[in-house]
Scaffold this active site. Structure first.
Site, mmCIF file in Angstrom:
data_model
loop_
_atom_site.group_PDB
_atom_site.id
_atom_site.type_symbol
_atom_site.label_atom_id
_atom_site.label_comp_id
_atom_site.label_asym_id
_atom_site.label_seq_id
_atom_site.Cartn_x
_atom_site.Cartn_y
_atom_site.Cartn_z
ATOM 1 N N PHE A 115 -2.302 16.286 4.371
ATOM 2 C CA PHE A 115 -2.476 15.736 3.033
ATOM 3 C C PHE A 115 -1.175 15.843 2.242
ATOM 4 O O PHE A 115 -0.549 16.893 2.202
ATOM 5 C CB PHE A 115 -3.600 16.478 2.294
ATOM 6 C CG PHE A 115 -3.929 15.866 0.972
ATOM 7 C CD1 PHE A 115 -4.634 14.675 0.899
ATOM 8 C CD2 PHE A 115 -3.511 16.467 -0.213
ATOM 9 C CE1 PHE A 115 -4.931 14.085 -0.325
ATOM 10 C CE2 PHE A 115 -3.805 15.895 -1.441
ATOM 11 C CZ PHE A 115 -4.512 14.712 -1.500
ATOM 12 N N ASP A 167 -4.275 5.493 6.272
ATOM 13 C CA ASP A 167 -4.767 6.708 6.927
ATOM 14 C C ASP A 167 -5.739 6.233 8.015
ATOM 15 O O ASP A 167 -5.329 5.869 9.117
ATOM 16 C CB ASP A 167 -5.404 7.559 5.820
ATOM 17 C CG ASP A 167 -5.894 8.924 6.261
ATOM 18 O OD1 ASP A 167 -5.777 9.252 7.445
ATOM 19 O OD2 ASP A 167 -6.407 9.675 5.424
ATOM 20 N N ARG A 189 1.254 12.309 -9.183
ATOM 21 C CA ARG A 189 1.773 10.950 -8.943
ATOM 22 C C ARG A 189 3.204 10.787 -9.458
ATOM 23 O O ARG A 189 3.943 9.934 -8.993
ATOM 24 C CB ARG A 189 0.901 9.905 -9.657
ATOM 25 C CG ARG A 189 -0.504 9.781 -9.105
ATOM 26 C CD ARG A 189 -1.174 8.517 -9.658
ATOM 27 N NE ARG A 189 -2.611 8.523 -9.503
ATOM 28 C CZ ARG A 189 -3.250 8.137 -8.392
ATOM 29 N NH1 ARG A 189 -2.583 7.743 -7.340
ATOM 30 N NH2 ARG A 189 -4.569 8.156 -8.340
ATOM 31 N N GLU A 193 0.838 -1.211 0.000
ATOM 32 C CA GLU A 193 0.000 0.000 0.000
ATOM 33 C C GLU A 193 0.868 1.253 0.000
ATOM 34 O O GLU A 193 1.982 1.241 0.525
ATOM 35 C CB GLU A 193 -0.881 0.013 1.250
ATOM 36 C CG GLU A 193 -2.288 -0.520 1.035
ATOM 37 C CD GLU A 193 -3.201 0.435 0.272
ATOM 38 O OE1 GLU A 193 -2.709 1.342 -0.428
ATOM 39 O OE2 GLU A 193 -4.425 0.262 0.375
ATOM 40 N N ASP A 194 0.331 2.324 -0.567
ATOM 41 C CA ASP A 194 1.039 3.601 -0.508
ATOM 42 C C ASP A 194 0.932 4.220 0.888
ATOM 43 O O ASP A 194 1.910 4.662 1.460
ATOM 44 C CB ASP A 194 0.507 4.579 -1.580
ATOM 45 C CG ASP A 194 -1.016 4.718 -1.561
ATOM 46 O OD1 ASP A 194 -1.702 4.018 -0.773
ATOM 47 O OD2 ASP A 194 -1.544 5.529 -2.348
HETATM 48 P P1 5GP Z 1 -7.682 4.970 4.473
HETATM 49 O O1 5GP Z 1 -8.764 4.083 3.944
HETATM 50 O O2 5GP Z 1 -6.612 4.231 5.254
HETATM 51 O O3 5GP Z 1 -8.240 6.138 5.237
HETATM 52 O O4 5GP Z 1 -6.991 5.673 3.240
HETATM 53 C C1 5GP Z 1 -6.142 4.992 2.413
HETATM 54 C C2 5GP Z 1 -6.128 5.589 1.032
HETATM 55 O O5 5GP Z 1 -6.492 6.973 1.046
HETATM 56 C C3 5GP Z 1 -4.738 5.523 0.467
HETATM 57 O O6 5GP Z 1 -4.515 4.335 -0.227
HETATM 58 C C4 5GP Z 1 -4.689 6.749 -0.403
HETATM 59 O O7 5GP Z 1 -5.181 6.429 -1.680
HETATM 60 C C5 5GP Z 1 -5.621 7.724 0.259
HETATM 61 N N1 5GP Z 1 -4.934 8.693 1.116
HETATM 62 C C6 5GP Z 1 -4.903 8.767 2.466
HETATM 63 N N2 5GP Z 1 -4.198 9.808 2.885
HETATM 64 C C7 5GP Z 1 -3.753 10.441 1.777
HETATM 65 C C8 5GP Z 1 -2.941 11.611 1.552
HETATM 66 O O8 5GP Z 1 -2.455 12.295 2.461
HETATM 67 N N3 5GP Z 1 -2.697 11.929 0.256
HETATM 68 C C9 5GP Z 1 -3.178 11.209 -0.798
HETATM 69 N N4 5GP Z 1 -2.866 11.619 -2.009
HETATM 70 N N5 5GP Z 1 -3.944 10.124 -0.624
HETATM 71 C C10 5GP Z 1 -4.213 9.734 0.648
HETATM 72 MG MG MG Z 2 -3.894 3.408 -1.825
#
Ligand code: 5GP
Ligand code: MG
Length: 181
Positions: free
Chosen positions: A157, A108, A170, A104-105
């Site tokens: 963010f 959050d 990206r 995963e990138d």
């Molecule tokens: P979660 O479901 O854990 O809240 O969010 C995960 C996904 O939200 C990540 O795979 C990513 O695509 C997006 N995401 C969460 N935080 C950020 C951020 O700070 N910047 C960006 N560009 N995407 C984020």
């Molecule tokens: Mg992602």
């Protein structure tokens, strides 16, 4: 301080490509140590789009036999996580009995990983682990253990290194954090 503008937002550089590479190597070292001598090649499952750059960087530092495949899910629009997986494409490989390492990138809230985990479990893998480039520990409140985390960041963010703002950014080799006006 290097700043960039994407659409309506200004960002400043927060993690350089060199720092990312160092963190990715350290993470690869841990994964390699944990899989030393393992006789079942695990399947790395990279989550598109955000993880493509991290996945390419990580996988070439892995020193044991392994496979890699890609899945796509859409759960995120604009600046806030919608918290639900709306789409999951590309689980074509047989996952039954496999040791899976999700790439995963960023984690959050953890909602995306939780949903993906539930989906993967329906395919009866032997095990599922996660390797994430980034974690926002202030936001993550799930019980699910995150096996491999390259870097922790504040709840702000970010874009770059695979991560986007409305589809843009990206391609940036470094990571940038949104500036508060
Ligand atoms: P979660 O479901 O854990 O809240 O969010 C995960 C996904 O939200 C990540 O795979 C990513 O695509 C997006 N995401 C969460 N935080 C950020 C951020 O700070 N910047 C960006 N560009 N995407 C984020
Ligand atoms: Mg992602």
């Amino acid at each position: 301080m290097k700043t960039i503008k994407i659409l309506d937002k200004e960002f400043c550089i927060s993690i350089t490509e060199a720092q990312i590479n160092e963190a990715v190597q350290a993470l690869a070292n841990k994964i390699n140590a944990d899989h030393k001598g393992c006789d079942e090649p695990p399947l790395f499952l990279a989550v598109l789009n955000g993880a493509f750059m991290f996945a390419a960087n990580l996988i070439k530092r892995i020193d044991f036999p392994c496979e890699i495949s890609f899945v796509k899910l859409a759960s995120y629009h604009g600046e806030r996580s919608s918290g639900k997986v709306t789409e999951l494409i590309g689980i074509s490989d047989a996952l039954v009995g496999r040791n899976i390492i999700v790439i995963e990138d960023i984690v959050d809230t953890g909602n995306t990983y939780e949903s993906l985990m539930a989906t993967l479990q329906r395919h009866h893998p032997k095990s599922v682990k996660i390797a994430t480039l980034l974690l926002k520990p202030e936001v993550y409140k799930k019980q699910q253990h995150l096996n491999y985390v390259a870097m922790e960041i504040p709840n702000e963010f970010i874009v770059g290194y695979g991560l986007d703002y409305n589809g843009l950014g990206r391609n940036l080799p470094d990571i940038y954090t949104v500036m508060k006006n």
